[in-house]
Write a protein that holds these residues in place. Structure first.
Motif, PDB file in Angstrom:
ATOM      1  N   LEU A   1      22.348 -11.960 -15.897  1.00 43.75           N
ATOM      2  CA  LEU A   1      21.285 -11.108 -15.370  1.00 43.75           C
ATOM      3  C   LEU A   1      21.823 -10.136 -14.318  1.00 43.75           C
ATOM      4  O   LEU A   1      21.458  -8.962 -14.307  1.00 43.75           O
ATOM      5  CB  LEU A   1      20.170 -11.975 -14.788  1.00 43.75           C
ATOM      6  CG  LEU A   1      18.888 -11.248 -14.408  1.00 43.75           C
ATOM      7  CD1 LEU A   1      18.262 -10.573 -15.617  1.00 43.75           C
ATOM      8  CD2 LEU A   1      17.907 -12.237 -13.794  1.00 43.75           C
TER       9      LEU A   1
ATOM     10  N   TYR B   1      26.145 -15.589 -21.278  1.00 45.08           N
ATOM     11  CA  TYR B   1      24.832 -15.975 -21.814  1.00 45.08           C
ATOM     12  C   TYR B   1      24.995 -17.052 -22.892  1.00 45.08           C
ATOM     13  O   TYR B   1      24.277 -18.049 -22.901  1.00 45.08           O
ATOM     14  CB  TYR B   1      24.127 -14.744 -22.365  1.00 45.08           C
ATOM     15  CG  TYR B   1      22.884 -15.015 -23.155  1.00 45.08           C
ATOM     16  CD1 TYR B   1      21.712 -15.429 -22.519  1.00 45.08           C
ATOM     17  CD2 TYR B   1      22.855 -14.843 -24.532  1.00 45.08           C
ATOM     18  CE1 TYR B   1      20.555 -15.672 -23.242  1.00 45.08           C
ATOM     19  CE2 TYR B   1      21.709 -15.078 -25.259  1.00 45.08           C
ATOM     20  CZ  TYR B   1      20.563 -15.499 -24.619  1.00 45.08           C
ATOM     21  OH  TYR B   1      19.413 -15.733 -25.335  1.00 45.08           O
TER      22      TYR B   1
ATOM     23  N   TYR C   1      28.846  -5.565 -20.930  1.00 47.66           N
ATOM     24  CA  TYR C   1      27.960  -6.262 -21.878  1.00 47.66           C
ATOM     25  C   TYR C   1      28.672  -7.473 -22.475  1.00 47.66           C
ATOM     26  O   TYR C   1      28.097  -8.555 -22.579  1.00 47.66           O
ATOM     27  CB  TYR C   1      27.489  -5.332 -22.998  1.00 47.66           C
ATOM     28  CG  TYR C   1      27.091  -6.110 -24.233  1.00 47.66           C
ATOM     29  CD1 TYR C   1      25.859  -6.758 -24.282  1.00 47.66           C
ATOM     30  CD2 TYR C   1      27.976  -6.277 -25.295  1.00 47.66           C
ATOM     31  CE1 TYR C   1      25.510  -7.538 -25.381  1.00 47.66           C
ATOM     32  CE2 TYR C   1      27.635  -7.046 -26.388  1.00 47.66           C
ATOM     33  CZ  TYR C   1      26.403  -7.679 -26.429  1.00 47.66           C
ATOM     34  OH  TYR C   1      26.074  -8.458 -27.497  1.00 47.66           O
TER      35      TYR C   1
ATOM     36  N   PRO D   1      20.703  -5.454 -22.761  1.00 46.99           N
ATOM     37  CA  PRO D   1      20.510  -6.883 -22.509  1.00 46.99           C
ATOM     38  C   PRO D   1      21.672  -7.723 -23.025  1.00 46.99           C
ATOM     39  O   PRO D   1      22.274  -7.425 -24.055  1.00 46.99           O
ATOM     40  CB  PRO D   1      19.234  -7.222 -23.280  1.00 46.99           C
ATOM     41  CG  PRO D   1      18.582  -5.917 -23.541  1.00 46.99           C
ATOM     42  CD  PRO D   1      19.676  -4.906 -23.629  1.00 46.99           C
ATOM     43  N   TYR D   2      21.965  -8.784 -22.317  1.00 46.13           N
ATOM     44  CA  TYR D   2      23.028  -9.712 -22.706  1.00 46.13           C
ATOM     45  C   TYR D   2      22.673 -10.481 -23.962  1.00 46.13           C
ATOM     46  O   TYR D   2      23.536 -11.021 -24.627  1.00 46.13           O
ATOM     47  CB  TYR D   2      23.339 -10.677 -21.561  1.00 46.13           C
ATOM     48  CG  TYR D   2      22.118 -11.287 -20.917  1.00 46.13           C
ATOM     49  CD1 TYR D   2      21.467 -12.368 -21.481  1.00 46.13           C
ATOM     50  CD2 TYR D   2      21.596 -10.743 -19.747  1.00 46.13           C
ATOM     51  CE1 TYR D   2      20.346 -12.913 -20.898  1.00 46.13           C
ATOM     52  CE2 TYR D   2      20.476 -11.282 -19.149  1.00 46.13           C
ATOM     53  CZ  TYR D   2      19.851 -12.372 -19.734  1.00 46.13           C
ATOM     54  OH  TYR D   2      18.733 -12.900 -19.151  1.00 46.13           O
ATOM     55  N   SER D   3      21.390 -10.523 -24.339  1.00 42.35           N
ATOM     56  CA  SER D   3      20.958 -11.305 -25.498  1.00 42.35           C
ATOM     57  C   SER D   3      21.013 -10.529 -26.816  1.00 42.35           C
ATOM     58  O   SER D   3      20.884 -11.124 -27.876  1.00 42.35           O
ATOM     59  CB  SER D   3      19.543 -11.824 -25.283  1.00 42.35           C
ATOM     60  OG  SER D   3      18.670 -10.750 -25.021  1.00 42.35           O
TER      61      SER D   3
ATOM     62  N   LYS E   1      23.594  -7.434 -16.142  1.00 39.66           N
ATOM     63  CA  LYS E   1      22.614  -6.535 -16.769  1.00 39.66           C
ATOM     64  C   LYS E   1      22.096  -5.522 -15.742  1.00 39.66           C
ATOM     65  O   LYS E   1      21.994  -4.331 -16.024  1.00 39.66           O
ATOM     66  CB  LYS E   1      21.454  -7.342 -17.345  1.00 39.66           C
ATOM     67  CG  LYS E   1      20.360  -6.488 -17.939  1.00 39.66           C
ATOM     68  CD  LYS E   1      19.181  -7.335 -18.381  1.00 39.66           C
ATOM     69  CE  LYS E   1      18.011  -6.462 -18.760  1.00 39.66           C
ATOM     70  NZ  LYS E   1      16.802  -7.217 -19.004  1.00 39.66           N
TER      71      LYS E   1
ATOM     72  N   SER F   1      16.145  -6.440 -26.498  1.00 34.29           N
ATOM     73  CA  SER F   1      16.906  -7.660 -26.234  1.00 34.29           C
ATOM     74  C   SER F   1      17.270  -8.448 -27.496  1.00 34.29           C
ATOM     75  O   SER F   1      18.181  -9.270 -27.466  1.00 34.29           O
ATOM     76  CB  SER F   1      16.132  -8.575 -25.283  1.00 34.29           C
ATOM     77  OG  SER F   1      14.910  -8.957 -25.856  1.00 34.29           O
TER      78      SER F   1
ATOM     79  N   VAL G   1      19.689   0.123 -20.215  1.00 36.78           N
ATOM     80  CA  VAL G   1      19.240  -1.249 -20.384  1.00 36.78           C
ATOM     81  C   VAL G   1      19.965  -1.807 -21.606  1.00 36.78           C
ATOM     82  O   VAL G   1      19.657  -1.452 -22.741  1.00 36.78           O
ATOM     83  CB  VAL G   1      17.711  -1.324 -20.567  1.00 36.78           C
ATOM     84  CG1 VAL G   1      17.276  -2.761 -20.796  1.00 36.78           C
ATOM     85  CG2 VAL G   1      16.996  -0.716 -19.383  1.00 36.78           C
TER      86      VAL G   1
END
Length: 151
Positions: free
Chosen positions: A23, A14, A7, A38-40, A26, A60, A36
């Motif tokens: 992505l 990101y 991550y 998310p990188y955000s 991820k 996210s 799950v």
């Protein structure tokens, strides 16, 4: 390599606006850990996933503070309101199977019990459990003194 390290790499890429690689990382996390992450999303320093983050689902845009331990099978996401994203404070232990849903704030120094469903704000220095989660105890010490050898 564990899920939090992957991550961190994807989040760094990101933020640097590197295309495609975040992505791919991820999806690697999804394939390897069935999670799950998310990188955000924002995960603070010192935070960890227990058991390699097996079955963890994060929204996210969720914000997770420093020194948070997230158990396996945890979901942090929204309810029906698209604007309602949870925010987790610092020094929080989220036990296995817990669900934190909606636009709520979990305060600092909190323990969330196993399989709890948190749909309301959680005050600082407390232990919550149940469906829906309720404060079962207020604490005066750092949670990691109560959770010996966990962090």
């Amino acid at each position: 390599m564990n899920a939090i390290a992957l991550y961190r790499v994807s989040n760094y890429l990101y933020k640097k606006k590197v295309p495609v690689l975040p992505l791919l990382i991820k999806y690697t996390i999804f394939i390897v850990f069935n999670s799950v992450i998310p990188y955000s999303c924002q995960i603070g320093r010192g935070s960890k996933f227990a058991y390699g983050a097996i079955g963890v689902v994060l929204h996210s845009r969720c914000r997770i503070g420093r020194n948070v331990i997230i158990g396996q099978g945890v979901t942090i996401g929204r309810q029906l309101d698209p604007a309602g994203i949870p925010s987790i404070g610092d020094n929080v232990y989220i036990s296995a199977g817990a669900r934190i849903l909606g636009g709520i704030k979990v305060g600092d120094n909190v323990i969330i019990g196993a399989n709890a469903v948190v749909i309301k704000d959680v005050p600082e220095n407390s232990i919550v459990a149940g469906v829906p989660a309720k404060v079962i105890k207020t604490i005066e010490v750092d949670i990691y003194q109560l959770l010996k050898n966990v962090y």
